[in-house]
Design an enzyme around this catalytic site. Structure first.
Site, short mmCIF file in Angstrom:
data_model
loop_
_atom_site.label_atom_id
_atom_site.label_comp_id
_atom_site.label_asym_id
_atom_site.label_seq_id
_atom_site.Cartn_x
_atom_site.Cartn_y
_atom_site.Cartn_z
N HIS A 19 -5.20 -7.27 12.65
CA HIS A 19 -6.60 -7.34 12.24
C HIS A 19 -7.26 -8.64 12.72
O HIS A 19 -6.64 -9.69 12.75
CB HIS A 19 -6.71 -7.32 10.71
CG HIS A 19 -6.50 -5.98 10.12
ND1 HIS A 19 -6.02 -5.79 8.84
CD2 HIS A 19 -6.71 -4.74 10.63
CE1 HIS A 19 -5.94 -4.50 8.58
NE2 HIS A 19 -6.34 -3.84 9.65
N TYR A 20 -8.55 -8.50 13.03
CA TYR A 20 -9.41 -9.66 13.22
C TYR A 20 -10.82 -9.27 12.81
O TYR A 20 -11.37 -8.33 13.37
CB TYR A 20 -9.40 -10.15 14.67
CG TYR A 20 -9.97 -11.56 14.77
CD1 TYR A 20 -9.17 -12.66 14.50
CD2 TYR A 20 -11.31 -11.76 15.07
CE1 TYR A 20 -9.69 -13.95 14.55
CE2 TYR A 20 -11.83 -13.04 15.13
CZ TYR A 20 -11.01 -14.13 14.87
OH TYR A 20 -11.53 -15.39 14.90
N GLN A 21 -11.35 -9.97 11.81
CA GLN A 21 -10.74 -10.97 10.96
C GLN A 21 -9.63 -10.36 10.08
O GLN A 21 -9.81 -9.26 9.57
CB GLN A 21 -11.79 -11.59 10.03
CG GLN A 21 -12.86 -12.41 10.71
CD GLN A 21 -12.31 -13.79 11.12
OE1 GLN A 21 -11.41 -14.35 10.51
NE2 GLN A 21 -12.85 -14.32 12.18
N PRO A 22 -8.55 -11.11 9.86
CA PRO A 22 -7.52 -10.62 8.95
C PRO A 22 -7.91 -10.87 7.50
O PRO A 22 -8.82 -11.66 7.21
CB PRO A 22 -6.30 -11.48 9.34
CG PRO A 22 -6.89 -12.76 9.81
CD PRO A 22 -8.19 -12.39 10.50
N HIS A 24 0.40 -11.62 10.82
CA HIS A 24 1.19 -10.45 10.44
C HIS A 24 0.76 -9.26 11.29
O HIS A 24 -0.33 -9.23 11.86
CB HIS A 24 1.00 -10.13 8.95
CG HIS A 24 -0.43 -9.98 8.54
ND1 HIS A 24 -1.29 -11.05 8.38
CD2 HIS A 24 -1.17 -8.86 8.28
CE1 HIS A 24 -2.48 -10.61 8.03
NE2 HIS A 24 -2.45 -9.29 7.97
N HIS A 52 0.58 -4.95 11.27
CA HIS A 52 0.62 -3.73 10.47
C HIS A 52 1.38 -2.65 11.25
O HIS A 52 1.17 -2.48 12.45
CB HIS A 52 -0.79 -3.25 10.16
CG HIS A 52 -1.61 -4.26 9.41
ND1 HIS A 52 -1.73 -4.26 8.04
CD2 HIS A 52 -2.34 -5.32 9.84
CE1 HIS A 52 -2.50 -5.26 7.65
NE2 HIS A 52 -2.87 -5.93 8.73
N TYR A 91 -4.87 -15.51 6.32
CA TYR A 91 -4.64 -16.25 7.57
C TYR A 91 -3.20 -16.75 7.68
O TYR A 91 -2.93 -17.93 7.73
CB TYR A 91 -5.65 -17.38 7.69
CG TYR A 91 -7.06 -16.84 7.84
CD1 TYR A 91 -7.51 -16.34 9.06
CD2 TYR A 91 -7.92 -16.81 6.74
CE1 TYR A 91 -8.79 -15.83 9.19
CE2 TYR A 91 -9.21 -16.30 6.87
CZ TYR A 91 -9.63 -15.81 8.09
OH TYR A 91 -10.89 -15.29 8.22
N HIS A 92 -2.29 -15.79 7.71
CA HIS A 92 -0.89 -16.01 8.05
C HIS A 92 -0.53 -14.81 8.90
O HIS A 92 -0.59 -13.67 8.43
CB HIS A 92 -0.01 -16.09 6.79
CG HIS A 92 1.40 -16.45 7.08
ND1 HIS A 92 1.96 -17.67 6.74
CD2 HIS A 92 2.39 -15.77 7.73
CE1 HIS A 92 3.22 -17.72 7.13
NE2 HIS A 92 3.50 -16.58 7.75
N LYS A 147 0.81 -1.22 0.00
CA LYS A 147 0.00 0.00 0.00
C LYS A 147 0.84 1.26 0.00
O LYS A 147 0.33 2.36 -0.26
CB LYS A 147 -0.92 0.02 1.22
CG LYS A 147 -1.89 -1.14 1.32
CD LYS A 147 -2.74 -1.02 2.56
CE LYS A 147 -3.57 -2.27 2.80
NZ LYS A 147 -2.75 -3.44 3.13
#
Length: 359
Positions: free
Chosen positions: A287-290, A296, A298, A293-294, A221
């Site tokens: 994040h949740y939900q990311p 990480h 931010h 699904y590995h 980004k």
């Protein structure tokens, strides 16, 4: 990856924007062969081959547009093409994400030197005046950032489409019954791009920090060559594939606290070393939900306020996660988590149906 969040449309005006973007790129290529030849020769995908189908989503506030179309199967590797299946005409579904690039801070200083090629008066009242302006075309001043996903799966198409948000409550029981099987059903190919980075097959030149447990690099980004420092966006990517989301994190002597603290410390060291930012200048969150699904983390500039994914109901500060795990090692597996779920998400329907049974 952040999403545009406004209504997806198929209006003539927006469709024409997409068509003009591709045709203008082709025209520019013809007008500027010396400036573009090396870049285009190195590009695996040629934008003039993109055939527009429809707009998935657009956001005038964040100045982004997600569009769906197709590209020739020859544009991607044979393994990718065969795994997704091309259409009868040999084309693959593709998503283009178009974003207006941020202004460099030096731009106002260059007005007197001709960087503004044209201005059109719109109106004025009292001390206020409005104009439209057109910047001179320059290699160091791109108009758009263009992100391409090809071949795009149905999951990608849903992700980048307009989404209505539903706030859901995920109990530990719902996680075990609905969410965990959903995560486990994803094929390894969905996070192969992350494995490529971790294995050094891609993005090796971009690494800012690397250990046996994780690495840090700029997120897609953020382009450090054209974007201001206040738009800084880095990513810490963990090597352990068994940690898929914050639900898997544990405290205690054999838990993940040393890993999380190491990521936090490394992030502060990296931004100070590379960008001169003092401790407290960045925001670290999970994040949740990311979006994948590995696990990480931010890492963004603390001054950023316009990122949709930093909202309550999705972002959890890394410092808060560390504190929770310090107090109660198994707390993240026993909490009821409340978050926003997009209507295009694969969990939307089952989670919506289950909400009536949540106390």
């Amino acid at each position: 990856m952040s999403m545009c969040s406004c209504a997806g449309q198929t209006s003539t005006s927006i469709s024409s924007i997409c068509a003009r973007t591709v045709s203008n790129f082709t025209a520019y290529r013809k007008r500027q062969p010396s400036a573009c030849s090396l870049t285009l020769a190195a590009m695996p995908i040629q934008l003039q081959d993109f055939e527009f189908e429809r707009v998935l989503d657009e956001n005038p506030y964040f100045r982004c547009l997600n569009v769906l179309g197709t590209l020739p199967a020859s544009s991607v590797s044979s393994s990718d093409a065969s795994s997704s299946g091309s259409t009868s005409d040999g084309r693959l579904p593709a998503i283009l994400r178009l974003e207006r690039t941020p202004f460099p801070l030096t731009l106002p200083q260059e007005f007197s030197s001709g960087v503004l090629e044209q201005a059109k008066f719109l109106g004025n009242t009292d001390i206020y005046t409005w104009m439209n302006g057109w910047l001179k075309r320059r290699d160091d001043l791109p108009d758009l950032k263009i992100s391409i996903i090809c071949p795009a799966t149905d999951v990608h198409i849903r992700k980048y489409s307009k989404q209505d948000i539903l706030m859901v409550h995920e109990t530990p029981e719902l996680y075990e019954k609905l969410v965990k099987p959903y995560i486990e059903a994803f094929p390894p190919s969905r996070t192969q791009w992350a494995r490529n980075i971790l294995d050094g097959a891609s993005e090796a030149h971009s690494l800012l920090h690397s250990t046996d447990e994780f690495l840090i690099l700029p997120d897609m980004k953020w382009d450090p060559t054209t974007s201001p420092l206040t738009a800084l966006y880095l990513l810490a990517l963990v090597r352990d594939p068994s940690i898929r989301s914050m639900r898997d994190l544990r405290g205690g002597e054999s838990g993940h606290l040393p890993l999380l603290k190491a990521i936090r410390d490394a992030a502060h060291s990296v931004v100070e070393r590379e960008y001169g930012l003092a401790r407290g200048s960045v925001r670290l969150y999970v994040h949740y939900q990311p979006s994948y699904y590995h696990f990480h983390v931010h890492i963004v500039h603390a001054s950023q306020s316009g990122i949709m994914a930093m909202t309550v109901g999705q972002a959890h500060l890394l410092d808060d996660i560390i504190s929770l795990l310090t107090v109660a090692p198994d707390i993240l597996s026993s909490l009821t988590l409340t978050y926003g779920l997009g209507s295009q998400h694969g969990l939307y329907e089952p989670m919506f149906a289950a909400q009536s049974n949540v106390a």
